[in-house]
Design a protein around this motif. Structure first.
Motif, PDB file in Angstrom:
ATOM      1  N   ILE A   1      27.489  35.577-130.149  1.00 40.63           N
ATOM      2  CA  ILE A   1      28.474  36.117-129.212  1.00 40.63           C
ATOM      3  C   ILE A   1      29.569  35.099-128.884  1.00 40.63           C
ATOM      4  O   ILE A   1      30.376  35.304-127.999  1.00 40.63           O
ATOM      5  CB  ILE A   1      27.815  36.612-127.908  1.00 40.63           C
ATOM      6  N   GLY A   2      29.571  33.990-129.594  1.00 40.48           N
ATOM      7  CA  GLY A   2      30.629  32.993-129.436  1.00 40.48           C
ATOM      8  C   GLY A   2      30.978  32.461-130.807  1.00 40.48           C
ATOM      9  O   GLY A   2      30.321  32.769-131.801  1.00 40.48           O
ATOM     10  N   GLY A   3      31.992  31.679-130.869  1.00 32.99           N
ATOM     11  CA  GLY A   3      32.333  31.123-132.167  1.00 32.99           C
ATOM     12  C   GLY A   3      33.546  30.224-132.107  1.00 32.99           C
ATOM     13  O   GLY A   3      34.385  30.322-131.230  1.00 32.99           O
TER      14      GLY A   3
ATOM     15  N   VAL B   1      25.280  31.411-140.042  1.00 36.70           N
ATOM     16  CA  VAL B   1      23.993  32.116-139.915  1.00 36.70           C
ATOM     17  C   VAL B   1      23.520  32.046-138.465  1.00 36.70           C
ATOM     18  O   VAL B   1      23.419  30.957-137.898  1.00 36.70           O
ATOM     19  CB  VAL B   1      22.930  31.493-140.848  1.00 36.70           C
ATOM     20  N   PRO B   2      23.227  33.188-137.835  1.00 32.04           N
ATOM     21  CA  PRO B   2      22.764  33.160-136.439  1.00 32.04           C
ATOM     22  C   PRO B   2      21.500  32.309-136.283  1.00 32.04           C
ATOM     23  O   PRO B   2      20.565  32.419-137.067  1.00 32.04           O
ATOM     24  CB  PRO B   2      22.451  34.637-136.138  1.00 32.04           C
ATOM     25  N   GLY B   3      21.531  31.439-135.290  1.00 33.30           N
ATOM     26  CA  GLY B   3      20.355  30.619-135.008  1.00 33.30           C
ATOM     27  C   GLY B   3      20.046  29.578-136.061  1.00 33.30           C
ATOM     28  O   GLY B   3      18.933  29.040-136.096  1.00 33.30           O
TER      29      GLY B   3
ATOM     30  N   HIS C   1      35.112  36.042-127.073  1.00 35.04           N
ATOM     31  CA  HIS C   1      34.253  36.650-126.050  1.00 35.04           C
ATOM     32  C   HIS C   1      34.737  38.042-125.638  1.00 35.04           C
ATOM     33  O   HIS C   1      33.981  38.803-125.041  1.00 35.04           O
ATOM     34  CB  HIS C   1      34.175  35.745-124.818  1.00 35.04           C
ATOM     35  N   LEU C   2      35.996  38.363-125.951  1.00 38.11           N
ATOM     36  CA  LEU C   2      36.557  39.670-125.609  1.00 38.11           C
ATOM     37  C   LEU C   2      36.565  40.633-126.792  1.00 38.11           C
ATOM     38  O   LEU C   2      37.002  41.780-126.649  1.00 38.11           O
ATOM     39  CB  LEU C   2      37.986  39.513-125.088  1.00 38.11           C
TER      40      LEU C   2
ATOM     41  N   ARG D   1      26.665  42.163-126.195  1.00 44.00           N
ATOM     42  CA  ARG D   1      26.353  41.880-124.803  1.00 44.00           C
ATOM     43  C   ARG D   1      25.819  43.129-124.100  1.00 44.00           C
ATOM     44  O   ARG D   1      24.932  43.037-123.230  1.00 44.00           O
ATOM     45  CB  ARG D   1      27.592  41.334-124.086  1.00 44.00           C
ATOM     46  N   ALA D   2      26.324  44.295-124.477  1.00 38.35           N
ATOM     47  CA  ALA D   2      25.809  45.543-123.912  1.00 38.35           C
ATOM     48  C   ALA D   2      24.359  45.749-124.327  1.00 38.35           C
ATOM     49  O   ALA D   2      23.516  46.189-123.522  1.00 38.35           O
ATOM     50  CB  ALA D   2      26.665  46.721-124.360  1.00 38.35           C
ATOM     51  N   ARG D   3      24.045  45.422-125.582  1.00 35.59           N
ATOM     52  CA  ARG D   3      22.648  45.520-126.037  1.00 35.59           C
ATOM     53  C   ARG D   3      21.765  44.535-125.298  1.00 35.59           C
ATOM     54  O   ARG D   3      20.607  44.830-125.002  1.00 35.59           O
ATOM     55  CB  ARG D   3      22.565  45.270-127.541  1.00 35.59           C
ATOM     56  N   MET D   4      22.291  43.351-125.011  1.00 40.35           N
ATOM     57  CA  MET D   4      21.508  42.373-124.256  1.00 40.35           C
ATOM     58  C   MET D   4      21.130  42.921-122.883  1.00 40.35           C
ATOM     59  O   MET D   4      20.005  42.733-122.409  1.00 40.35           O
ATOM     60  CB  MET D   4      22.299  41.076-124.112  1.00 40.35           C
TER      61      MET D   4
END
Length: 277
Positions: free
Chosen positions: A141-143, A165-167, A240-241, A249-252
């Motif tokens: 969700i950032g970058g 790659v995430p994580g 972030h937008l 973020r909605a899924r979170m």
């Protein structure tokens, strides 16, 4: 600040330790901790030992930003100006290490995740435990904020491999191979190794150390180190937008943080695992 609640200062003859001291929260970087960290660096400009050490209390060095303190699971769009200022403030705190008159050694054990993996770039020397994990945030969700600070150490291609790659994560020996860390040692030798190094560094007079550090920093800055930092807060705030990020973020919020983390759990890219091996 005369007393700290989220960090601790431990003074030894050759090294003064700034200890991230929120083990119950995996030493996550809360606003209070960041403020106390900056204050301690200010004090240590004229107080304490000739070398500064940075380490974490408990099972790991630091898990990254304390998202609960920044509304990490909210779905509403953040004010981009406030978000950019917050991110730029974080870079400013790391630069306090870079511009500090004393050498700063980071001692990394356990885990060093997300913003913590950025933080250590600004120390002068990094010593890691063999079994530590240095990683990207699991949820993308950032970058454009963490990995660009790695480029001067590991090169653009490895920074991209780390970020895409995430994580994604690397261990201690890989961190040394890539150039992110100076040395990788057994976990039970980490602090003694840093102390030994600090004792040898402390043989050089403080004024000489200060000018040696300044000279090397100027060489790194001439190669673009600080220029590479100039746009990372803006890029991260803009991302972030992005609709895709707002959807995550909605899924979170709907599914919970742990459930969404599981959706992005994949193997790291280093070492490369070939199917069938």
């Amino acid at each position: 600040m005369s007393a700290y609640e989220t960090i601790r200062l431990d003074h030894e003859p050759s090294i003064s330790w700034i200890v991230l001291n929120r083990p119950e929260a995996a030493n996550a970087l809360s606003p209070q901790l960041l403020g106390e960290f900056a204050d301690a660096l200010g004090k240590l400009r004229t107080e304490g030992a000739p070398v500064i050490g940075l380490r974490g209390e408990g099972r790991g060095f630091c898990s990254g930003m304390d998202l609960s303190a920044y509304g990490g699971s909210d779905t509403g769009p953040a004010d981009p100006m406030i978000d950019q200022a917050r991110l730029q403030d974080n870079v400013g705190r790391w630069l306090l290490m870079w511009d500090h008159p004393k050498p700063v050694i980071a001692a990394v054990h356990g885990y060093c995740m997300a913003a913590a993996a950025q933080m250590c770039v600004f120390s002068d020397i990094t010593i890691v435990a063999d079994d530590c994990r240095i990683g990207e945030p699991t949820i993308p969700i950032g970058g454009g904020f963490i990995a660009p600070t790695w480029v001067s150490l590991v090169g653009a291609k490895r920074a991209k491999e780390f970020a895409f790659v995430p994580g994604n994560w690397i261990d201690g020996p890989t961190a040394v191979e890539w150039g992110w860390a100076n040395h990788s040692v057994p976990a039970d030798h980490l602090l003694s190794s840093v102390r030994s190094l600090a004792e040898r560094i402390a043989l050089t007079p403080p004024d000489v150390l200060r000018l040696k550090k300044l000279s090397i920093n100027r060489a790194a800055e001439a190669a673009g180190f600080k220029q590479a930092l100039s746009g990372i807060a803006e890029i991260d705030a803009l991302l972030h937008l992005a609709p895709a990020v707002l959807e995550v973020r909605a899924r979170m919020k709907e599914q919970g943080l742990k459930a969404v983390i599981q959706q992005y759990k994949v193997a790291p890219t280093s070492p490369i695992v070939v199917p069938g091996d």
